[in-house]
Design an enzyme around this catalytic site. Structure first.
Site, PDB file in Angstrom:
ATOM      1  N   ASP A  61       0.872  -1.166   0.000  1.00 42.52           N
ATOM      2  CA  ASP A  61       0.000   0.000   0.000  1.00 42.52           C
ATOM      3  C   ASP A  61       0.919   1.230   0.000  1.00 42.52           C
ATOM      4  OD1 ASP A  61      -2.329   1.443   0.214  1.00 42.52           O
ATOM      5  OD2 ASP A  61      -2.311   1.442   2.398  1.00 42.52           O
TER       6      ASP A  61
ATOM      7  N   THR B 144       0.039   4.696   1.596  1.00 38.01           N
ATOM      8  CA  THR B 144      -0.036   5.434   2.858  1.00 38.01           C
ATOM      9  C   THR B 144       0.288   4.535   4.043  1.00 38.01           C
ATOM     10  OG1 THR B 144      -1.761   6.780   1.865  1.00 38.01           O
ATOM     11  CG2 THR B 144      -1.502   6.951   4.244  1.00 38.01           C
TER      12      THR B 144
ATOM     13  N   ASP C   1      -1.931  -1.880   6.341  1.00 39.98           N
ATOM     14  CA  ASP C   1      -2.006  -1.424   7.727  1.00 39.98           C
ATOM     15  C   ASP C   1      -3.395  -1.014   8.179  1.00 39.98           C
ATOM     16  OD1 ASP C   1      -2.246   0.827   6.197  1.00 39.98           O
ATOM     17  OD2 ASP C   1      -0.977   2.088   7.466  1.00 39.98           O
TER      18      ASP C   1
END
Length: 832
Positions: free
Chosen positions: A518, A520, A719
């Protein structure tokens, strides 16, 4: 009639099957069904049977479960006289080879399947108690003075752990064994000394009686436990290494004793030139003593394999300084509750998880994250249990205590993963199931072949070689090959901030060829900050746009929303009341501000809300996005009122980590919900070859499915809650420890630090552990497939070479130890 009972003590499907089989075999029972999850047994009987019948059946079948009526607690009898001191261990024991899965025992002993010594699980945070040196009956939970004599109370010395006691006990017995074995060995070998000086003192018959007398303490005291384990293995129908040792050494001892008492029964080819029958007391005692040495070395090595868990356990302090009504009081960590204020002094370990409320300091978090540089902590910053304070004092509020702390969760995770089985072990388990019967068959065949075709004295050769076959075979080397490497590898990972959920995840990670990341929080810091706010169209000022942005983001939990709210607080903006707030996944948020319909989000949201974006504004925003910035549009009543530019710095470690991953042959793909231009800018900076922008959670999931359908093994690092489906779908999910609990729960690997270097470490660790396991399995298979035929005498016709049972015993003992020794090499591996 059908009756439901509660069964406690079951831990796996093997236990369930054993309990069901035991109950079904009882006279009067028609059928029995056992549910592992509910810990229940539904027993159908012809007539009512007393519960003692079922308990007796479990006892007779050597099953460690308790059965009792539903709603009634099992009865446990603890004799306190056996525990005069406080133990640092957990009092929970398990087999090092995990023969029965996760099954544990409440007392020391040996595994009913493989016969190995059970090892004690380490205990989490035992807590400290204090006593008076003069009046030991005084015991307190905190320091102070004795109410009788006034002396300072001192900490109670904790008892040594059970594995240390096991080791000390084995060492004592080993020394005794050597004391009695050495004379037996010297007497037997004296005939090789020119002139045979011993036989000049006494005839050989008398020396044979000496050997018999000296072997008794070895057979019936120091090494008797091996025969007990052999007997249990036959009764429980779980043949193992000790079955072979028991049969081999037992037959040799019985034969030698019989030969000593009734020499006339034996034919001449069993006798020496002076008429005495050949005896093998030296073989028996040397074999048993060498097996004891092997057990001793294994006991020492086992304590080293769990060294990482013990090191983690030692991180948690036992006491802390609590602030009560402005005064500092020393308390046990167990007594700390959420909300307590704690003073952490320079150099002290942080007792629980929480946040700084007063003061600031640098904290060494290397023991949890694996990163050596101390981290600066200010008010509101999170601090973790077990990390070490620097040279300043601060006050913290306790937020997570006991089993909730990160350290406790790491220890639990490491413990669970150490006990899990890797798929590669299935082959070893299958072989081990047939191993002992095959070896016994080869031993019998060896005797027959030598008795028929061997040179004179045939039966002596046949007997010695058959025993050598039994003694040299080592099923334990096969059984230990995987668990030892997994245990050491998982511990090594934990010390470097890589938490492994189970051995299967570790094995799968070594086969991964695609890594999905990912943007961010994975590639970037995950700490977005507002760069600028621009009002467009002339209807609203920059200040008004900011007020609307802060208002609409009040109820959002997205990191970008938090950045806008924080920026608004710094500018002293007072938010307006909002209604009908709605978060649109992967696009943004909508709400009503002062009765006006408002939308804040990306281009997709604007299209959904039918908001027109002028060409000039589009160009302005694209130029921002090409710099790697994230831009969100604000629309009021269907018209663009302004936009906010947010930047999220790329982590310093990301570029080098991605380069290392790509150089290792891994295909790295970045999937992000951000726009094409921002994603392209970030990818260019990181030299990333593959990326996809504008991804919703389901797009990430579908991309993984697509890659898997092409035969690729996919690892996914994420996350957030929105990453959970993709993490679960991937072959290996990697959760960044800075993220949410949901992501961590869905993942097989968790990185405490939460940066891409952790993935580099995890992948390197998986390759090293799998290589180590394969080395162990190769050695164990080769050792047994070469050792057994040599012991049987296949080299004799060509080279005239035979293997003494004593050398066979030495080889067998060191084969298990060498497997553990090889696993311990993983502790020295450098992961970065």
């Amino acid at each position: 009639m059908k009756t439901t009972y509660h069964i406690s003590g079951m831990t796996c499907n093997g236990c369930r099957n054993n309990a069901e089989k035991s109950l079904s075999n009882i006279d009067g029972v028609i059928s029995a069904f056992v549910n592992l999850e509910k810990e229940e047994a539904i027993v159908e009987t012809k007539k009512a049977l007393p519960i003692e019948v079922f308990r007796k059946a479990f006892e007779n079948d050597k099953l460690h479960y308790t059965i009792h009526p539903v709603g009634e607690k099992p009865h446990h009898h603890h004799d306190k006289s056996h525990h005069p001191k406080k133990s640092t261990g957990s009092g929970v024991y398990e087999c090092p080879m995990h023969c029965e899965g996760d099954k544990t025992y409440d007392k020391a002993g040996d595994c009913p399947v493989c016969g190995m010594d059970l090892v004690e699980q380490p205990k989490i945070n035992a807590g400290v108690q204090y006593t008076c040196p003069m009046h030991p009956e005084i015991i307190r939970d905190k320091p102070g003075d004795c109410p009788i004599c006034g002396m300072d109370l001192i900490p109670i010395e904790t008892e040594v752990e059970e594995e240390n006691k096991t080791y000390d006990n084995l060492l004592r017995k080993f020394k005794l064994s050597v004391l009695f074995t050495l004379p037996v060995f010297l007497i037997a070998m004296s005939e090789m000394i020119p002139g045979e000086p011993l036989y000049n003192l006494f005839p050989q018959q008398y020396w044979n009686w000496f050997q018999f007398a000296l072997s008794l303490p070895v057979v019936f005291y120091t090494c008797w436990m091996f025969f007990e384990r052999a007997y249990k293995s036959v009764v429980n129908r779980h043949l193992n290494m000790f079955t072979l040792i028991g049969i081999g050494a037992g037959i040799a001892f019985v034969y030698s004793t019989f030969a000593l008492l009734f020499p006339g029964v034996f034919p001449d080819q069993f006798k020496s030139s002076n008429g005495t029958v050949f005896v093998y007391f030296e073989a028996v005692t040397v074999i048993l003593t060498l097996v004891m040495l092997g057990q001793l070395l294994e006991a020492r090595a086992h304590s080293q394999t769990s060294g990482a868990i013990k090191a983690l356990l030692k991180l948690a302090p036992n006491t802390a300084t609590k602030i009560v009504d402005g005064k500092e009081v020393r308390v046990a960590v167990d007594a700390i509750q959420k909300g307590d204020l704690l003073r952490v002094k320079p150099g002290e370990k942080i007792p629980v998880d929480g946040s700084v409320t007063e003061g600031e300091s640098n904290v060494d978090e290397s023991m949890i994250t694996g990163e050596p540089v101390p981290v600066s902590k200010k008010i509101k910053d999170a601090v973790r249990s077990g990390t070490v304070n620097g040279n300043q004092s601060f006050v913290m509020a306790a937020e997570k205590v006991g089993s909730e702390t990160l350290l406790a969760q790491i220890i639990k995770m490491v413990n669970d993963a150490s006990r899990s089985k890797a798929p590669i072990q299935k082959l070893a388990d299958r072989v081990a199931g047939y191993f002992v019967p095959i070896v016994i068959g080869i031993s019998i065949l060896t005797f027959v072949v030598w008795a028929i075709f061997g040179p004179e004295p045939r039966y002596v050769y046949a007997f010695v070689n058959a025993i050598a076959v039994l003694i040299i075979a080592c099923p334990c080397a096969l059984g230990l090959a995987t668990p030892m490497s997994v245990m050491v590898g998982v511990g090594k990972g934990a010390q470097n901030g890589v938490l492994i959920k189970n051995a299967e995840a570790l094995e799968k990670l070594s086969h991964v060829d695609v890594l999905i990341i990912d943007k961010t929080g994975t590639v970037t810091e995950g700490k977005p900050s507002v760069e600028r706010i621009v009002a467009t169209g002339g209807e609203f000022s920059d200040e008004k746009v900011l007020q609307m942005l802060v208002s609409i983001n009040q109820q959002s939990e997205h990191p970008l929303a938090e950045a806008i709210v924080k920026y608004g607080e710094e500018k002293n903006v007072s938010p307006l009341d909002i209604k009908e707030f709605n978060a649109v996944t992967g696009m943004g948020v909508t709400a009503k501000i002062g009765g006006q319909k408002s939308a804040l989000g990306n281009r997709k949201l604007m299209e959904q809300e039918d908001v027109l974006i002028s060409e000039s504004l589009e160009k302005e925003i694209v130029s921002e996005q090409k710099k790697g910035k994230t831009v969100s549009y604000l629309a009021i009543e269907g018209k663009v009122a302004g936009y906010v530019t947010i930047s999220d710095a790329i982590k310093k470690t990301s570029k080098a980590a991605i380069e290392a991953l790509q150089n290792s042959g891994l295909e790295v793909i970045m999937l992000t919900g951000d726009n094409e231009f921002t994603a392209a800018a970030v990818s260019k900076e990181l030299n990333l070859k593959h990326f996809k922008a504008g991804c919703l959670p389901e797009d990430k999931l579908n991309e993984i499915k697509k890659l898997q359908s092409e035969g690729k093994k996919v690892a996914m690092a994420g996350d957030g809650i929105n990453d959970a489906p993709a993490l679960a779908q991937s072959d290996v999910g990697i959760a960044m420890g800075t993220g949410t609990d949901v992501a961590i729960e869905s993942a097989g690997i968790t990185l405490v630090k939460g940066d891409l270097n952790g993935i580099v470490k995890a992948i390197k660790l998986s390759h090293k552990v799998m290589k180590n396991i394969k080395q162990n399995l190769f050695f164990a298979f080769i050792y047994n497939s070469v050792g057994v035929p040599i012991a049987a005498g296949v080299l004799f016709p060509v080279f005239g070479l035979l293997l003494s049972p004593m050398i066979a015993a030495a080889a067998m003992s060191f084969s298990s130890v060498s497997v553990i020794g090889n696993a311990l090499r993983l502790r020295a591996v450098k992961l970065l």
